[in-house]
Write a protein that holds these residues in place. Structure first.
Motif, PDB file in Angstrom:
ATOM      1  N   GLU A 102       0.767  -0.964  -0.014  1.00  0.00           N
ATOM      2  CA  GLU A 102       0.136   0.013  -0.010  1.00  0.00           C
ATOM      3  C   GLU A 102       0.856   1.255  -0.020  1.00  0.00           C
ATOM      4  OE1 GLU A 102      -3.029  -0.164  -0.444  1.00  0.00           O
ATOM      5  OE2 GLU A 102      -3.179  -2.422  -0.183  1.00  0.00           O
ATOM      6  N   GLU A 103       2.250   1.141  -0.104  1.00  0.00           N
ATOM      7  CA  GLU A 103       3.102   2.271   0.052  1.00  0.00           C
ATOM      8  C   GLU A 103       3.755   2.179  -1.215  1.00  0.00           C
ATOM      9  OE1 GLU A 103       3.005   4.484   2.788  1.00  0.00           O
ATOM     10  OE2 GLU A 103       1.743   3.030   3.959  1.00  0.00           O
ATOM     11  N   ASP A 104       3.894   3.572  -1.963  1.00  0.00           N
ATOM     12  CA  ASP A 104       4.900   3.518  -2.916  1.00  0.00           C
ATOM     13  C   ASP A 104       6.180   3.139  -2.962  1.00  0.00           C
ATOM     14  OD1 ASP A 104       2.429   4.234  -4.537  1.00  0.00           O
ATOM     15  OD2 ASP A 104       2.980   6.182  -4.555  1.00  0.00           O
ATOM     16  N   ASP A 105       6.896   3.965  -1.679  1.00  0.00           N
ATOM     17  CA  ASP A 105       8.218   3.784  -1.538  1.00  0.00           C
ATOM     18  C   ASP A 105       8.270   2.846   0.076  1.00  0.00           C
ATOM     19  OD1 ASP A 105       9.469   4.845  -3.314  1.00  0.00           O
ATOM     20  OD2 ASP A 105       9.036   6.915  -2.799  1.00  0.00           O
ATOM     21  N   PHE A 106       9.443   2.264   0.244  1.00  0.00           N
ATOM     22  CA  PHE A 106       9.608   1.965   1.804  1.00  0.00           C
ATOM     23  C   PHE A 106       9.679   3.019   2.558  1.00  0.00           C
ATOM     24  CE2 PHE A 106      13.956   2.725  -0.003  1.00  0.00           C
ATOM     25  CZ  PHE A 106      14.481   3.328   0.941  1.00  0.00           C
TER      26      PHE A 106
END
Ligand code: AHG
Ligand code: MN
Ligand code: MN
Length: 332
Positions: free
Chosen positions: A94-98
């Motif tokens: 659900e998150e584009d980036d870590f």
């Protein structure tokens, strides 16, 4: 030998010494996941009620979008892991980036990163069908005391130190491995405790269930089509039974208990298939291999693949060893 009515908390303590690294940090992390699982379970169980409350409109009183359960599960998981100060980084579907967890020096000392699919099978939420959460844990590559980088997350599945899933089904279970077999724990919701109910889980060597979205049949590569026809053929112990929930966790869980193969091949619509290597395929592959099963992209072991992107997709064939080998034979 662990007794069958052992709680997950007791089990973690008892088995701490069998981990490759015995600082106790991994035990604490599994404990944090145990807690997050209970929190998300609580939310998932209220899903019908949340839907009723959300029916008034798409936005809440502050003008924010009404939270969907997969976003809610994501938030709860990340919150729980952050609050416990137990990981240095989290990556999520659900998150584009870590997310780098580095707000103070002390947190920099954590060695582990977690990758999660907070809610798997989310198309099943609205219709009261089992969903799950998948997690995968690695030791960071970059030095402790520095912020995590992408390279800490892009590790081949073979580097996993633990992986597992939570299944929110007729009962809620947490199933995981730390490289010493697979154990399943069932939640007693009345007292909020997970008990060891499925010690040392193993895939039967072969089975009679194949799980694939056959609606995509015409778009599959010829080898996959031929294998599906093989499954359906009246010969020896066939035809096999087709079972597809559309929730990887649930399909995997059933096939591990009964014997079967799960497939999400590439197709002319999706060149690399649909499932994500890092937080869907690798953790399930680790569990499968720890349970005498097999996981492949059609040619290679899933866990050998070197990831290049956080949200990378990969074709996935996973389950009873003989069945996966047969499917590979057809794809060659
Ligand atoms: P998610 O809900 O996390 O996006 O994952 C759904 C996945 C997997 O769980 C399931 O087996 C598959 O997508 C179903 O896809 P199709 O509807 O294309 O069959
Ligand atoms: Mn998923
Ligand atoms: Mn998901």
């Amino acid at each position: 030998m662990t007794k069958k009515n052992t709680t997950l908390g007791e089990f973690i303590i008892e088995n701490q010494d069998s981990f490759q690294y015995t600082s106790g940090e991994l035990s604490k992390l599994i404990n944090a996941i145990r807690l997050a699982a209970k929190v998300v379970n609580h939310e998932v169980n209220k899903a019908g009620l949340i839907d009723i409350l959300g029916a008034a409109g798409d936005t809440n009183i502050q003008g924010e979008d009404q939270q969907k359960l997969d976003v809610l599960a994501n938030d709860k998981f990340i919150q729980t892991l952050k609050n416990r100060e137990i990981v240095c980084g989290i990556a999520s579907e659900e998150e584009d980036d870590f997310i780098s967890i580095n707000s103070n020096d002390e947190q920099h000392q954590n060695k582990y990163v977690v990758l999660i699919d907070p809610l798997d099978g989310s198309s099943n939420i609205d219709v009261n069908v089992s969903v799950g959460t998948i997690f995968s844990i690695y030791r960071r590559i970059t030095p402790v005391g520095t912020p995590v980088t992408l390279e800490d997350f892009l590790q081949p599945g073979d580097n996993q130190v633990a992986a597992g899933y939570i299944i929110y089904g007729t009962s809620t279970m947490l199933v995981y491995t730390t490289g010493d077999g697979v154990n399943g724990f069932t939640l007693n919701p009345a007292i909020g405790t997970f008990y060891l109910s499925h010690p040392n889980m193993k895939f039967p060597e072969t089975g009679k269930i194949y799980s694939v979205n056959e609606g995509n049949y015409t778009h599959f590569p010829q080898g996959v089509k031929d294998y599906i026809k093989y499954c359906q053929k009246e010969e020896d112990d066939r035809p096999y039974t087709s079972r597809y929930i559309g929730s990887l966790v649930s399909d995997f869980h059933r096939n591990m208990i009964k014997g079967g193969i799960y497939m999400y091949p590439k197709s002319s619509m999706a060149e690399e298939g649909k499932l994500r290597l890092l937080y869907e395929c690798n953790p399930m592959a680790y569990l499968a291999e720890q349970a005498n099963g097999k996981a492949s992209d059609g040619k290679r072991r899933i866990m050998e693949l070197q990831p290049t992107e956080l949200h990378q997709r990969v074709p996935f064939f996973c389950g009873s060893k003989k069945m996966v080998e047969k499917a590979e034979e057809f794809m060659r």
